[in-house]
Write a protein that holds these residues in place. Structure first.
Motif, short mmCIF file in Angstrom:
data_model
loop_
_atom_site.label_atom_id
_atom_site.label_comp_id
_atom_site.label_asym_id
_atom_site.label_seq_id
_atom_site.Cartn_x
_atom_site.Cartn_y
_atom_site.Cartn_z
N ASP A 8 -38.15 -17.78 -34.45
CA ASP A 8 -37.49 -18.20 -33.23
C ASP A 8 -38.80 -17.89 -31.75
N PRO A 14 -28.66 -21.60 -27.57
CA PRO A 14 -28.40 -23.11 -29.14
C PRO A 14 -28.44 -24.37 -28.33
N ASN A 15 -29.14 -24.91 -27.56
CA ASN A 15 -29.50 -26.61 -27.46
C ASN A 15 -30.67 -25.92 -27.35
N SER A 16 -31.84 -25.91 -28.18
CA SER A 16 -32.79 -26.12 -28.94
C SER A 16 -33.21 -26.51 -30.20
N VAL A 17 -33.52 -27.12 -30.30
CA VAL A 17 -33.61 -28.53 -31.43
C VAL A 17 -34.74 -27.53 -32.80
N ARG A 19 -34.67 -24.69 -32.98
CA ARG A 19 -33.88 -23.76 -33.62
C ARG A 19 -32.98 -24.16 -34.37
N GLN A 20 -32.85 -25.46 -34.31
CA GLN A 20 -31.24 -25.57 -35.56
C GLN A 20 -32.45 -25.94 -36.48
N ALA A 23 -33.20 -23.47 -38.83
CA ALA A 23 -32.27 -22.75 -39.52
C ALA A 23 -31.84 -23.59 -41.11
N ALA A 24 -32.07 -24.78 -40.81
CA ALA A 24 -32.04 -25.84 -41.53
C ALA A 24 -32.29 -25.06 -42.47
N GLU A 188 -31.18 -37.10 -31.29
CA GLU A 188 -30.15 -37.11 -32.11
C GLU A 188 -31.06 -37.82 -33.49
N LEU A 191 -33.53 -34.96 -34.71
CA LEU A 191 -33.06 -34.09 -35.18
C LEU A 191 -32.47 -33.85 -36.80
N ILE A 195 -34.06 -32.14 -39.97
CA ILE A 195 -32.72 -31.55 -40.94
C ILE A 195 -32.67 -32.28 -42.03
#
Length: 203
Positions: A8, A14-17, A19-20, A23-24, A188, A191, A195
């Motif tokens: 990463d 935690p506000n990072s797109v 990173r999300q 992680a997915a 949203e 994202l 995901i």
């Protein structure tokens, strides 16, 4: 056992797109890959130093006496070994000012090593790091597709495709969340779509 390296590079925590999304991707690969072993490196939280003349001199055999330089060289070697050992590499890569974060570039500089991941021969450069699968989780504030007015400003995906191709990686996939700065609703949606794409990745 399959080795996965998860990188990463977003500075947003935690506000990072990206990173999300990364992680997915890893969660999906854990689900569909028996015996997957994951190594995680956050190059924003624990950044590597940028290359210097000292690094170049050491690479060409100059002895190292400074303890700080020794430690930094050892850190770079550890990063290279992690990459070489990985079968799959997942990279969270947000676009900053039209390219990758400088922290991610510092990581790239530690893995693009002559004699390790590429070499030069009579016919030019030859990649030595083939056989890996690399999946990049991209987040971009706007839209930079080939059919957009901003296409010429896209130097994230183009750069990563070039550098990984140079070191021999041909299995390269991108999962992108685009337009995340256009507005909360668009963020949203982008994202969620990324995901969803991550959740459909095949083994």
């Amino acid at each position: 056992m399959t080795q996965l390296l998860h990188i990463d590079s977003s500075v947003l925590g935690p506000n990072s797109v990206s990173r999300q999304v990364s992680a997915a991707i890893v969660a999906r690969l854990r689900q569909i890959t028996p015996g997957l072993e994951v190594t995680y490196r956050d190059v924003a939280a624990e950044p590597l130093s940028h290359l210097s003349g000292t690094h170049v001199a050491v690479a060409y055999g100059t002895p190292v006496e400074d303890p700080a330089v020794k430690a930094d060289v050892a850190a770079g070697q550890a990063v290279l070994e992690e990459f070489l050992a990985a079968d799959i590499v997942v990279i969270g890569a947000p676009m900053y000012n039209f390219s990758i974060p400088s922290q991610l570039k510092a990581w790239v500089d530690r893995i693009a090593v002559k004699g390790k991941t590429f070499t030069y021969g009579p016919n030019g450069p030859q990649g030595l790091a083939g056989g890996k699968r690399i999946i990049v989780a991209v987040s971009r504030g706007g839209h930079y597709g080939a059919d957009t007015p901003m296409a010429a400003f896209e130097h994230l995906e183009t750069y990563l495709r070039s550098v990984f191709s140079f070191i021999g990686v041909t299995d390269l996939e991108f999962v992108a969340a685009d337009g995340v700065q256009i507005g909360p609703e668009h963020r949203e949606q982008a994202l969620a779509k990324a995901i969803q794409t991550a959740g459909g990745l095949a083994a």
